[in-house]
Design a protein around this motif. Structure first.
Motif, short mmCIF file in Angstrom:
data_model
loop_
_atom_site.label_atom_id
_atom_site.label_comp_id
_atom_site.label_asym_id
_atom_site.label_seq_id
_atom_site.Cartn_x
_atom_site.Cartn_y
_atom_site.Cartn_z
N MET A 1 0.86 -1.18 0.00
CA MET A 1 0.00 0.00 0.00
C MET A 1 0.90 1.23 0.00
SD MET A 1 -3.01 1.07 2.63
CE MET A 1 -4.41 0.19 2.02
N GLU A 2 0.63 2.14 -0.91
CA GLU A 2 1.50 3.30 -1.08
C GLU A 2 0.64 4.52 -1.40
OE1 GLU A 2 4.81 4.25 -0.72
OE2 GLU A 2 3.99 6.12 -1.45
N ILE A 3 0.97 5.64 -0.78
CA ILE A 3 0.13 6.83 -0.94
C ILE A 3 0.50 7.66 -2.16
CG2 ILE A 3 1.45 8.46 0.49
CD1 ILE A 3 -1.26 9.21 1.80
N GLY B 1 -3.21 4.03 -1.62
CA GLY B 1 -4.14 4.31 -0.53
C GLY B 1 -3.42 4.92 0.64
N ASN B 2 -4.20 5.55 1.48
CA ASN B 2 -3.67 6.11 2.72
C ASN B 2 -3.94 5.10 3.83
OD1 ASN B 2 -3.06 7.45 5.03
ND2 ASN B 2 -4.15 9.33 4.49
N ALA B 3 -2.87 4.46 4.28
CA ALA B 3 -3.01 3.39 5.28
C ALA B 3 -3.51 3.93 6.61
CB ALA B 3 -1.68 2.67 5.45
N PHE C 1 6.15 -2.48 8.33
CA PHE C 1 6.36 -1.02 8.32
C PHE C 1 7.86 -0.82 8.17
CE2 PHE C 1 2.62 -1.71 11.04
CZ PHE C 1 1.70 -0.86 10.45
N LEU C 2 8.32 -0.69 6.95
CA LEU C 2 9.76 -0.63 6.73
C LEU C 2 10.18 0.81 6.42
CD1 LEU C 2 10.43 -3.91 4.69
CD2 LEU C 2 9.82 -3.59 7.08
N PHE C 3 11.04 1.32 7.24
CA PHE C 3 11.56 2.67 7.09
C PHE C 3 10.43 3.69 6.86
CE2 PHE C 3 14.74 -0.44 5.85
CZ PHE C 3 15.78 -0.10 6.71
N SER D 1 16.00 -5.60 1.54
CA SER D 1 15.42 -5.63 0.19
C SER D 1 14.86 -4.31 -0.28
CB SER D 1 14.32 -6.69 0.12
OG SER D 1 13.19 -6.25 0.82
N THR D 2 14.56 -3.38 0.65
CA THR D 2 13.85 -2.18 0.17
C THR D 2 14.83 -1.09 -0.26
OG1 THR D 2 13.66 -1.03 2.32
CG2 THR D 2 11.94 -2.65 1.77
N GLU D 3 14.31 -0.20 -1.06
CA GLU D 3 15.11 0.89 -1.61
C GLU D 3 15.64 1.77 -0.47
OE1 GLU D 3 12.36 -0.48 -2.89
OE2 GLU D 3 13.43 -1.23 -4.65
N1 SAM Z 1 9.09 0.90 2.78
C1 SAM Z 1 9.79 1.51 1.68
C2 SAM Z 1 11.26 1.25 1.77
O1 SAM Z 1 11.70 0.74 2.82
O2 SAM Z 1 11.98 1.53 0.81
C3 SAM Z 1 9.51 3.03 1.57
C4 SAM Z 1 10.01 3.86 2.72
S1 SAM Z 1 9.63 5.59 2.48
C5 SAM Z 1 10.69 6.41 3.59
C6 SAM Z 1 8.03 5.73 3.24
C7 SAM Z 1 6.92 5.48 2.24
O3 SAM Z 1 5.65 5.48 2.90
C8 SAM Z 1 6.84 6.52 1.15
O4 SAM Z 1 6.86 5.88 -0.11
C9 SAM Z 1 5.52 7.23 1.41
O5 SAM Z 1 4.92 7.72 0.24
C10 SAM Z 1 4.72 6.14 2.06
N2 SAM Z 1 3.63 6.61 2.94
C11 SAM Z 1 3.71 7.60 3.84
N3 SAM Z 1 2.53 7.74 4.49
C12 SAM Z 1 1.69 6.79 3.99
C13 SAM Z 1 0.34 6.45 4.25
N4 SAM Z 1 -0.38 7.11 5.15
N5 SAM Z 1 -0.20 5.42 3.55
C14 SAM Z 1 0.52 4.77 2.63
N6 SAM Z 1 1.81 5.05 2.34
C15 SAM Z 1 2.38 6.06 3.01
#
Ligand code: SAM
Length: 226
Positions: A58-60, A100-102, A120-122, A201-203
């Protein structure tokens, strides 16, 4: 703002066939959720490890979600082509992403106890105190995570921000339906592949590694309902 987002009125409206065509008649529903999946590194890493499990990111952000959608589509096509000698288990048919907005309407996407893992990664740190309410872990949201996660299910958190790590640990430990679970316990239970993916594994995780930052991992088990 998320006023343009479309939310399913109820979890049964979530269209398994469009997200996971290969599973359309399986009766399966997503079991792992990667909240704020970013560019999808975890989804791609977990896909071959759990070929029979539906995994949903899920990604906003619109463009980022589109990127992940395209990335999965390309991997699926490649897996179908003749010149792939060793197709990966599941051929990426078991992963998908939604915009979506989680922090809103999570129970519209997932039934009670539908999930066995939430990641919940980073997550975004929201450093300033007045922004803490924007953090993805908070008492109100924990009630929703506990609702969609089944007893015995695991929440995985990792961050390079010590203050956020302490915040997540504090709130999760204080919440009556979660208990902290040590990494070595999870390793003994066979979650080593997942833990490796969570860390590397994540960016964002790769960026932290490049910058030689610390990674703070914390995992929690969903307790049975009282
Ligand atoms: N988990 C990934 C990683 O480890 O590479 C992304 C980390 S990034 C710092 C945080 C991500 O959460 C961003 O892509 C952001 O758009 C997304 N995000 C922030 N608030 C969110 C929400 N309420 N619902 C869904 N995604 C959200």
């Amino acid at each position: 703002s998320d006023h343009m987002l479309q939310y399913p009125a109820q979890p049964s409206d979530f269209d398994v066939a469009s997200h996971y065509p290969a599973f359309k008649d399986s009766g399966k529903r997503p079991e792992f959720a990667d909240i704020g999946c970013g560019f999808g590194g975890l989804l791609i890493a977990l896909a071959p490890l759990f070929p029979d499990t539906l995994i949903l990111g899920m990604e906003i952000r619109v463009q980022v979600t589109q990127f992940v959608e395209d990335r999965i589509a390309a991997l699926r096509i490649k897996q179908k082509s003749e010149d792939v000698k060793d197709p990966v288990p599941g051929k990426y048919e078991n992963v998908s992403v939604i915009r979506g907005n989680a922090m809103k309407f999570l129970p519209n996407f997932f039934e009670k106890h539908q999930l066995s893992k939430i990641f919940f990664l980073f997550p975004d740190p929201h450093f300033k105190a007045r922004k803490h309410k924007a953090r993805i872990i908070s008492p109100t949201l924990l009630a929703e995570y506990a609702y969609v996660l089944r007893p015995g299910g695991i929440i995985y958190t990792i961050t390079d921000v010590k203050d956020l790590h302490e915040w997540m640990v504090k709130h999760l430990e204080e919440f009556p339906l979660f208990e902290s679970v040590d990494e070595d316990v999870l390793l003994r239970e066979g979650h080593g592949g997942i833990l490796e993916a969570v860390k590397t594994s994540t960016e964002e995780g790769k960026k932290v590694a490049r910058n030689e930052g610390s990674k703070y991992l914390a995992c929690f088990r969903r307790l049975p309902d009282p």
